[in-house]
Design a protein around this motif. Structure first.
Motif, PDB file in Angstrom:
ATOM      1  N   SER A  48     -44.093  -7.759  34.701  1.00 30.98           N
ATOM      2  CA  SER A  48     -44.102  -8.152  33.295  1.00 30.98           C
ATOM      3  C   SER A  48     -42.735  -7.919  32.646  1.00 30.98           C
ATOM      4  CB  SER A  48     -45.179  -7.356  32.548  1.00 30.98           C
ATOM      5  OG  SER A  48     -45.153  -7.637  31.173  1.00 30.98           O
ATOM      6  N   GLN A  91     -39.240 -11.080  31.639  1.00 23.89           N
ATOM      7  CA  GLN A  91     -38.424 -11.276  30.446  1.00 23.89           C
ATOM      8  C   GLN A  91     -36.997 -11.684  30.831  1.00 23.89           C
ATOM      9  OE1 GLN A  91     -38.646  -7.740  28.025  1.00 23.89           O
ATOM     10  NE2 GLN A  91     -40.859  -7.574  28.238  1.00 23.89           N
ATOM     11  N   TYR A  92     -36.495 -11.088  31.909  1.00 24.72           N
ATOM     12  CA  TYR A  92     -35.146 -11.431  32.353  1.00 24.72           C
ATOM     13  C   TYR A  92     -35.110 -12.820  32.989  1.00 24.72           C
ATOM     14  CZ  TYR A  92     -34.075  -6.534  31.530  1.00 24.72           C
ATOM     15  OH  TYR A  92     -33.898  -5.308  30.940  1.00 24.72           O
TER      16      TYR A  92
END
Length: 239
Positions: A101, A105-106
């Motif tokens: 999770s 984001q990256y």
């Protein structure tokens, strides 16, 4: 389930036969195969060993089964070991989900960087390049501060210019002599390189896999190519 069955008084092989009737999703075929092997007279050590070999692709499953087999072979407290292994696998699974999770984001950031770069390319092409343009010989485009280096190339640089001009003419149907066509091709290859490596980084970050990186790279490169083609057709780039 095995722990509860063993603690109720069943031996290991009987507990395995009992739980094989329950639903474990993708593991159902393997568990039923183990139960069948037990009914055929194979020892639990052999059944667990073969199961571990079939689960080699999953390091977590392989290690867990090896621990259970060694515990059973050495005559240890199998129920306690099973309970401990189950708890550890659950904790590792939750940690992996949390890690995925966070890393996703990256991955989104890598995609965003590619499209932000595309926006910068559009801004440079539409705002900065025209600033330096002055009226000149038609088809040549004399510029104040900016020139088309392919008009005066020599040696190896001409090979690069051939690639740029071929891209302008055959891929985007632009006049390769125009200064805007040169910079459109230049920005196009810059965007392709940036998206290619962003995809590789995204795959390495998210799945620690070069295969996943290639997948992301293909998606980003296709998106950049499509975006350039559409914007050139709409007159946003290359004019």
């Amino acid at each position: 389930d095995l722990v509860e069955a063993i603690r109720s008084g069943m031996p290991f092989h009987k507990a395995l036969l009992a739980v094989s009737k329950l639903d474990y999703g993708r593991l159902n075929p393997e568990i039923r195969k183990m139960a069948n092997q037990v009914t055929w007279g194979l020892t639990m050590e052999k059944v667990l060993e073969q199961f571990a070999q079939r689960m080699k692709k999953s390091k977590r499953m392989f290690s867990s089964i090896k621990i259970i087999r060694e515990s059973y072979t050495s005559g240890g407290e199998v129920a306690t070991i099973l309970d401990s292994v189950a708890d550890n696998v659950t904790i590792l699974g939750e940690a992996e989900k949390e890690k995925r999770s966070l890393l996703n984001q990256y991955v989104v950031m890598m995609y965003a960087i590619s499209f932000v770069f595309l926006g910068i390319v559009v801004a440079i092409n539409r705002l900065l390049v025209p600033i330096f343009e002055v009226s000149g010989t038609p088809g040549v485009g004399e510029q104040l501060g900016l020139i088309n280096p392919c008009l005066t190339c020599s040696g190896f640089t001409c090979n690069i210019c051939d690639v740029f001009q071929g891209t302008s003419r055959y891929v985007f149907s632009l006049d390769p002599l125009q200064i805007s066509s040169y910079y459109t091709s230049l920005f196009f290859f810059m965007a392709l390189i940036q998206s290619l490596f962003s995809g590789l980084v995204a795959g390495q970050i998210s799945e620690n896999s070069i295969t996943a990186g290639i997948k992301h790279s293909v998606i980003l490169v296709s998106a950049i190519f499509g975006a350039f083609s559409i914007m050139i057709r709409l007159g946003i780039l290359g004019v």
